[in-house]
Write a protein that holds these residues in place. Sequence first.
Motif, mmCIF file in Angstrom:
data_model
loop_
_atom_site.group_PDB
_atom_site.id
_atom_site.type_symbol
_atom_site.label_atom_id
_atom_site.label_comp_id
_atom_site.label_asym_id
_atom_site.label_seq_id
_atom_site.Cartn_x
_atom_site.Cartn_y
_atom_site.Cartn_z
ATOM 1 N N PRO A 58 -9.681 -0.272 2.565
ATOM 2 C CA PRO A 58 -8.695 -1.249 1.886
ATOM 3 C C PRO A 58 -7.241 -0.853 2.636
ATOM 4 C CG PRO A 58 -8.889 0.877 0.511
ATOM 5 C CD PRO A 58 -10.412 0.705 1.499
ATOM 6 N N GLU A 59 -6.498 -1.880 2.798
ATOM 7 C CA GLU A 59 -5.205 -1.897 3.462
ATOM 8 C C GLU A 59 -4.255 -0.869 2.515
ATOM 9 O OE1 GLU A 59 -3.301 -5.799 3.686
ATOM 10 O OE2 GLU A 59 -3.900 -6.506 1.699
ATOM 11 N N PRO A 60 -3.328 -0.012 3.286
ATOM 12 C CA PRO A 60 -2.565 0.714 2.468
ATOM 13 C C PRO A 60 -1.550 -0.374 1.629
ATOM 14 C CG PRO A 60 -2.651 1.191 4.868
ATOM 15 C CD PRO A 60 -3.367 0.025 4.696
ATOM 16 N N ASP A 61 -0.830 0.237 0.517
ATOM 17 C CA ASP A 61 -0.093 -0.525 -0.187
ATOM 18 C C ASP A 61 1.181 -1.112 0.330
ATOM 19 O OD1 ASP A 61 -1.699 0.281 -2.512
ATOM 20 O OD2 ASP A 61 -0.529 1.731 -3.269
ATOM 21 N N HIS A 62 1.787 -0.312 1.297
ATOM 22 C CA HIS A 62 2.910 -0.863 1.989
ATOM 23 C C HIS A 62 2.693 -2.200 2.639
ATOM 24 C CE1 HIS A 62 1.343 1.440 5.181
ATOM 25 N NE2 HIS A 62 2.064 1.006 6.123
ATOM 26 N N ARG A 96 -0.091 -3.970 2.096
ATOM 27 C CA ARG A 96 -0.369 -5.335 1.081
ATOM 28 C C ARG A 96 0.863 -5.783 0.543
ATOM 29 N NH1 ARG A 96 -0.186 -4.832 -3.894
ATOM 30 N NH2 ARG A 96 0.146 -2.716 -4.233
ATOM 31 N N ARG A 97 1.684 -5.220 0.344
ATOM 32 C CA ARG A 97 3.007 -5.753 -0.277
ATOM 33 C C ARG A 97 3.901 -6.741 0.798
ATOM 34 N NH1 ARG A 97 3.625 -0.376 -2.360
ATOM 35 N NH2 ARG A 97 5.039 0.192 -0.495
ATOM 36 N N ARG A 127 1.922 -9.852 1.032
ATOM 37 C CA ARG A 127 2.207 -10.777 -0.028
ATOM 38 C C ARG A 127 3.857 -11.446 0.162
ATOM 39 N NH1 ARG A 127 1.361 -14.495 -3.658
ATOM 40 N NH2 ARG A 127 2.518 -14.249 -5.626
ATOM 41 N N HIS A 132 -5.615 -8.047 5.924
ATOM 42 C CA HIS A 132 -6.278 -7.063 5.832
ATOM 43 C C HIS A 132 -7.403 -6.425 6.915
ATOM 44 C CE1 HIS A 132 -9.834 -5.055 2.884
ATOM 45 N NE2 HIS A 132 -9.471 -4.036 3.879
#
Length: 217
Positions: free
Chosen positions: A13-17, A19-20, A23, A38
């Motif tokens: 998975p891509e890191p949260d930062h 992913r944000r 978006r 991703h």
Amino acid sequence: MNIDDYIAAHTSPEPDHLRRLYRHTHLTRLYPRMCSGHVQGRLLTMLCSMVNPMRVLELGTFSGYSALCLAEGLSRHGATVDTIEIDDEAEDELRELFATAPYGRRVRLHIGDASEIIPSLTGPYDLVYIDANKRHYVAYLDLVLPRLRPGGFIIADNTLWDGKVTDTAANHDAQTLGLDEFNTLVASRPDLLAVMLPLRDGLTLIRKAPEVSSAEA
């Protein structure tokens, strides 16, 4: 589940930062599909970690996603990513991003035309990621090769261009013709080892021939 969803589901998975950021790019930028995303982002991080570069050069920062992926793959002390973005209206947002995001302090942002900035960079670079104006890929190659160490790597994005490069008679816009010229040139040069991957819009991995010692010759 289609094949792209299957690939994404079986990729780390891509890191949260990121992913944000992905978006945010889709909410605020024109042409958000230019963002690596991703799967390609995880590949950039992995390739960077495999090459283990000290210096990376990126042409085309856009929203900063790929620069952060490349920076994440750096493991050597003091290793850096130089990234060049022509859109000066994005400068403040990019500087804020790199000042606050994980691995962002490894990134050095240059604002301006890559064809003008590259000659001012001395190198040598170990890895170059080309994702800028498609009309000028051949010119970018000519500019970066002297600054790429022997045995160094280039990653060129968008080299399939929605498949348009397979029929330049029907698709004779400047971007398609520029990419086709680049693809043909790279494949024809004996000093370059190239592999084109059908990932997203086409990703070509290129290795500059290493120096051969007199003992090996």
